[in-house]
Design an enzyme around this catalytic site. Structure first.
Site, PDB file in Angstrom:
ATOM      1  N   ARG A  55       0.970  -1.178   0.012  1.00 53.64           N
ATOM      2  CA  ARG A  55       0.019   0.032   0.100  1.00 53.64           C
ATOM      3  C   ARG A  55       0.847   1.147   0.116  1.00 53.64           C
ATOM      4  NH1 ARG A  55      -2.937  -4.101   1.752  1.00 53.64           N
ATOM      5  NH2 ARG A  55      -0.735  -4.523   2.938  1.00 53.64           N
ATOM      6  N   THR A  56       1.890   1.351   0.916  1.00 49.77           N
ATOM      7  CA  THR A  56       2.662   2.586   1.006  1.00 49.77           C
ATOM      8  C   THR A  56       3.382   2.998  -0.369  1.00 49.77           C
ATOM      9  OG1 THR A  56       2.728   2.062   3.076  1.00 49.77           O
ATOM     10  CG2 THR A  56       4.089   3.877   2.501  1.00 49.77           C
ATOM     11  N   LYS A  84      26.057  -4.002  -2.006  1.00 50.99           N
ATOM     12  CA  LYS A  84      27.505  -3.953  -2.347  1.00 50.99           C
ATOM     13  C   LYS A  84      28.402  -3.346  -0.937  1.00 50.99           C
ATOM     14  CE  LYS A  84      26.978  -2.875  -7.110  1.00 50.99           C
ATOM     15  NZ  LYS A  84      27.315  -1.972  -8.104  1.00 50.99           N
ATOM     16  N   ARG A 105      11.545   3.820   3.073  1.00 51.38           N
ATOM     17  CA  ARG A 105      11.086   2.778   4.342  1.00 51.38           C
ATOM     18  C   ARG A 105      12.322   1.941   4.373  1.00 51.38           C
ATOM     19  NH1 ARG A 105       5.827  -1.324   4.416  1.00 51.38           N
ATOM     20  NH2 ARG A 105       5.014   0.831   4.876  1.00 51.38           N
ATOM     21  N   HIS A 133       5.670   5.648  11.516  1.00 48.98           N
ATOM     22  CA  HIS A 133       5.208   5.863  10.120  1.00 48.98           C
ATOM     23  C   HIS A 133       4.310   6.740   9.910  1.00 48.98           C
ATOM     24  CE1 HIS A 133       3.673   4.216   6.296  1.00 48.98           C
ATOM     25  NE2 HIS A 133       3.588   2.913   6.632  1.00 48.98           N
TER      26      HIS A 133
HETATM   27  C1  NCD Z   1       2.302  -1.077   7.836  1.00 51.21           C
HETATM   28  C2  NCD Z   1       3.656  -0.955   8.472  1.00 51.21           C
HETATM   29  O1  NCD Z   1       4.407  -1.092   7.130  1.00 51.21           O
HETATM   30  O2  NCD Z   1       4.135  -0.668   9.414  1.00 51.21           O
HETATM   31  N1  NCD Z   1       1.765  -1.391   6.756  1.00 51.21           N
HETATM   32  C3  NCD Z   1       1.410  -0.311   6.217  1.00 51.21           C
HETATM   33  O3  NCD Z   1       2.055   0.837   5.817  1.00 51.21           O
HETATM   34  N2  NCD Z   1       0.078  -0.087   5.611  1.00 51.21           N
HETATM   35  C4  NCD Z   1       1.715  -2.009   9.011  1.00 51.21           C
HETATM   36  C5  NCD Z   1       2.305  -3.457   8.971  1.00 51.21           C
HETATM   37  O4  NCD Z   1       3.057  -3.767   8.373  1.00 51.21           O
HETATM   38  O5  NCD Z   1       1.599  -4.198  10.008  1.00 51.21           O
END
Ligand code: NCD
Length: 306
Positions: A55-56, A84, A105, A133
């Site tokens: 999703r993100t 590397k 991320r 997040h």
């Molecule tokens: C979350 C994350 O990556 O922290 N996912 C997201 O971005 N919707 C939640 C999760 O992984 O549980």
């Protein structure tokens, strides 16, 4: 101004105060009716994902395309020069030459903050270890605000893995700007860590209670924010096995809730919500993913529009 305050990007939910949140929620609301536009034409977004994402990453990329911009990036640390042995700092100092904004991320706590120190363009934290997040929390608030019509005055349960779940940390920080009652619901082993609770209680004067049995508060909740047990963060997998099915929200539970109750989840869901309730009007976790697109359009427009 939002744009000036967040010149370096979106790093932590702690940086957000009520006026910032209200401003971006309004912008998110306006984006609900903007399907395509060219306000970011000529701009390039880089998405650097060192951990899995559906999703993100895709909502950021879709948002950028919808606003007329372009996207570059990678979906795994395995295909970049980090493999590397290149440092994250060097990667950032390189990639910033190719784009106008970086979404990152990374499993390391503090990774986005570190990236921002090395970059001269905005950095957006799309998940830094188990810590934060912030854009997820913003889309969570957009969802609640649009669906409930308000944030002040709600009773919200935040349930599941409160120790390792980064979404709940950022969500709690943002909620602390509103007059809400928060119920932190988790197994004993996965309670919210002391440093977050101290901050919420001492610095933000938030009203919260901690409990294990969600059934005790089901009838008073307006919103329940359910989360996955974060398997990948456990040092001891036996401990994960012990808690993995601790909560399974079922049709029976849903029946106990108020008429206008809403069930949210950042997703992915594993076993914690029975799929048989997905079609209920109260289950809005897939709708929530749609709000994610609009919130990310709002954030990108705000940071990148000339
Ligand atoms: C979350 C994350 O990556 O922290 N996912 C997201 O971005 N919707 C939640 C999760 O992984 O549980």
């Amino acid at each position: 101004m939002f744009k000036d305050k967040f010149r370096e990007g979106i790093i932590s939910a702690r940086d957000f105060y009520r006026e910032d949140i209200e401003y971006i929620l309004q912008k998110g609301h306006e984006m609900l009716s903007v399907k395509n536009s060219n306000i970011l034409s000529g701009k390039i977004l880089a998405t650097l994902f060192f951990e899995p994402s559906t999703r993100t990453r895709l909502s950021f990329e879709s948002a950028m395309h919808r606003l007329g911009g372009n996207v570059i990036g990678f979906q795994s640390g395995d295909v970049s020069s980090i493999k590397k042995g290149e440092s994250l700092a060097d990667t950032i100092r390189t990639v910033e030459n190719y784009c106008d904004c970086i979404v990152i991320r990374h499993p390391m706590e503090g990774s986005a903050k570190m990236a921002a120190r090395f970059a001269n363009i905005p950095i957006i934290n799309a998940g830094s270890g188990s810590k934060e997040h912030p854009t997820q929390a913003l889309l969570d608030l957009l969802t609640i605000n649009e669906e409930m019509g308000k944030l002040d005055g709600i009773n919200i349960g935040v349930m599941g893995d409160l120790k390792y779940g980064r979404t709940v940390h950022s969500l709690a920080m943002l909620l602390s700007n509103f007059d809400v009652n928060i119920y932190f619901i988790s197994p004993e082993e996965l309670k919210m860590r002391g440093r977050y609770k101290e901050y919420l209680y001492q610095q933000r004067k938030v009203k919260f209670k901690e409990l294990t049995n969600y059934r005790k508060v089901l009838d008073i909740l307006d919103v329940l924010y359910m989360t996955r047990i974060q398997k990948e963060r456990f040092a001891d997998l036996e401990e994960y096995e012990r808690v993995k099915n601790f909560y399974v929200f079922s049709r029976k539970d849903l029946k106990q809730t108020k008429d206008n109750f809403k069930l949210l989840h950042p997703l992915p869901r594993i076993n914690e919500i029975t799929p048989s309730i997905d079609n209920s009007e109260k289950s809005i976790y897939f709708k929530q993913t749609g709000y994610g697109l609009h919130m990310r359009k709002a954030i990108l427009a705000e940071l990148l529009e000339d």
